[in-house]
Structures are given as structure tokens and as C-alpha cells.
Design an enzyme around this catalytic site. Structure first.
Site, short mmCIF file in Angstrom:
data_model
loop_
_atom_site.label_atom_id
_atom_site.label_comp_id
_atom_site.label_asym_id
_atom_site.label_seq_id
_atom_site.Cartn_x
_atom_site.Cartn_y
_atom_site.Cartn_z
N HIS A 1 -25.94 16.32 30.33
CA HIS A 1 -26.48 17.20 31.38
C HIS A 1 -27.02 18.49 30.76
O HIS A 1 -28.10 18.96 31.11
CB HIS A 1 -25.40 17.55 32.40
CG HIS A 1 -24.86 16.38 33.15
ND1 HIS A 1 -23.50 16.12 33.25
CD2 HIS A 1 -25.48 15.39 33.84
CE1 HIS A 1 -23.32 15.03 33.97
NE2 HIS A 1 -24.51 14.57 34.34
N LYS A 38 -17.12 10.01 47.00
CA LYS A 38 -16.39 10.24 45.76
C LYS A 38 -15.33 11.32 45.95
O LYS A 38 -15.58 12.32 46.61
CB LYS A 38 -17.33 10.71 44.64
CG LYS A 38 -18.34 9.71 44.17
CD LYS A 38 -19.16 10.33 43.03
CE LYS A 38 -20.23 9.40 42.51
NZ LYS A 38 -21.04 10.03 41.45
N ARG A 50 -30.95 7.92 31.40
CA ARG A 50 -30.38 7.36 30.17
C ARG A 50 -30.93 5.98 29.88
O ARG A 50 -30.99 5.56 28.74
CB ARG A 50 -28.85 7.25 30.30
CG ARG A 50 -28.15 8.59 30.36
CD ARG A 50 -26.70 8.41 30.70
NE ARG A 50 -26.64 7.81 32.04
CZ ARG A 50 -25.55 7.36 32.62
NH1 ARG A 50 -24.40 7.41 31.98
NH2 ARG A 50 -25.58 6.86 33.82
N SER A 100 -20.38 10.66 32.93
CA SER A 100 -19.21 11.33 33.52
C SER A 100 -18.10 10.34 33.82
O SER A 100 -16.92 10.65 33.64
CB SER A 100 -19.62 12.08 34.79
OG SER A 100 -20.49 13.14 34.49
#
Length: 153
Positions: free
Chosen positions: A20, A44, A92, A130
Site C-alpha cells: 500500500h 469484515k 497485484r 493484508s
């Protein structure tokens, strides 16, 4: 007078990683200001406390044209509230692209002045996520090498 180019970089950032950080540092040269938005995702439960993560991110970008906020609601609406005409996202891999492409289309539908800017993650940081970092931490593995700050706990 020309209005400043503001990018909104949204995410749960649980935790905020070197990947990040890489996206933000590379984007600083493209925008006048970057607003990092720590979003509340109702699907979440946070692993790291939001307030602590916000402080870590503020520490990471001290002295840079970066502001950190926490928010609830639609990303496109919050981007408009903070004056951002750009959403900043890191990619990514192709899986990230498929997911982010769909979201960018909806964001543009909600806020037609909003452009999504994708930056490809630097190759050496692409494996970092993460989710992986949370799992490593949960089971006692060191994670400092993946974070741009030192955890205080």
C-alpha cells in the site's frame, strides 16, 4: 485557478502494508494530495484497531501531501465529499484487476466525474496481502518486514 488533483485511496488497510505504501509513494508525484480512506466493511471484522492503523499510516506519511480519514458509505460518494476526482487502486495480479474493474465501473456510474487510476504493484511487493499478514500475525510469525511502520504491541 486550477483545482488541486486529489486522489482517494480507499481500503480496509487491515493492516496497511508496504505494498500500500508503495502505491501511495508512487502516486504522490501524480497528484497534489492523496486521501487514504480506511473504510468500514460490514462484511469484515477488523483484526487491527482502526484508530491504531490510522495513527500508523499518519506516522508513515508525516510531512507528505497525504491525509488519512476513516469512513462508512459508498466509496464514490466519499471521494466526492473529499474533493477527489480520482480513485487510486493498486493491482497485484489479474484477479485484482477483475475485481477492481467491476468496482470502478460502479463507482463511475455513481459519480460520473470519477476516474479510477490503477498502479501495478512493484514486483517485489506483489505477494504481500493484508490477509496473509493477518494470518502470520495471528499465529505468531513476525510481520515487521511487510509493514512500513513498527507495531507497538
Amino acid at each position: 485557478m486550477k483545482s488541486p488533483k486529489i486522489a482517494f485511496f480507499p481500503g480496509s488497510f487491515d493492516p496497511f502494508t508496504k505494498g500500500h505504501e508503495d502505491i501511495v509513494l508512487r502516486a504522490i508525484g501524480l497528484f497534489d494530495e492523496i486521501v487514504i480512506g480506511i473504510g468500514h466493511n460490514s462484511n469484515k471484522n477488523r483484526y487491527f484497531k482502526l484508530e491504531e492503523m490510522q495513527a500508523y499510516i499518519e506516522e508513515t506519511f508525516k510531512g507528505k501531501p497525504v491525509k488519512i480519514i476513516s469512513y462508512q458509505g459508498l466509496t464514490a460518494s466519499v471521494a466526492k465529499q473529499v474533493g477527489a476526482k480520482y480513485i487510486l487502486r493498486g493491482l497485484r495480479n489479474t484477479t485484482d484487476f477483475e475485481y477492481e474493474n467491476s468496482i470502478s465501473q460502479v463507482n463511475r456510474h455513481i459519480n460520473e466525474d470519477l476516474e479510477t487510476i490503477f498502479l501495478i504493484t512493484s514486483p517485489h511487493l506483489a505477494p504481500i496481502s493484508s490477509t496473509i499478514i493477518r494470518d502470520l500475525h495471528k499465529y505468531g510469525s513476525p510481520i515487521d518486514e511487510y509493514l512500513p511502520y513498527k507495531l507497538k504491541s
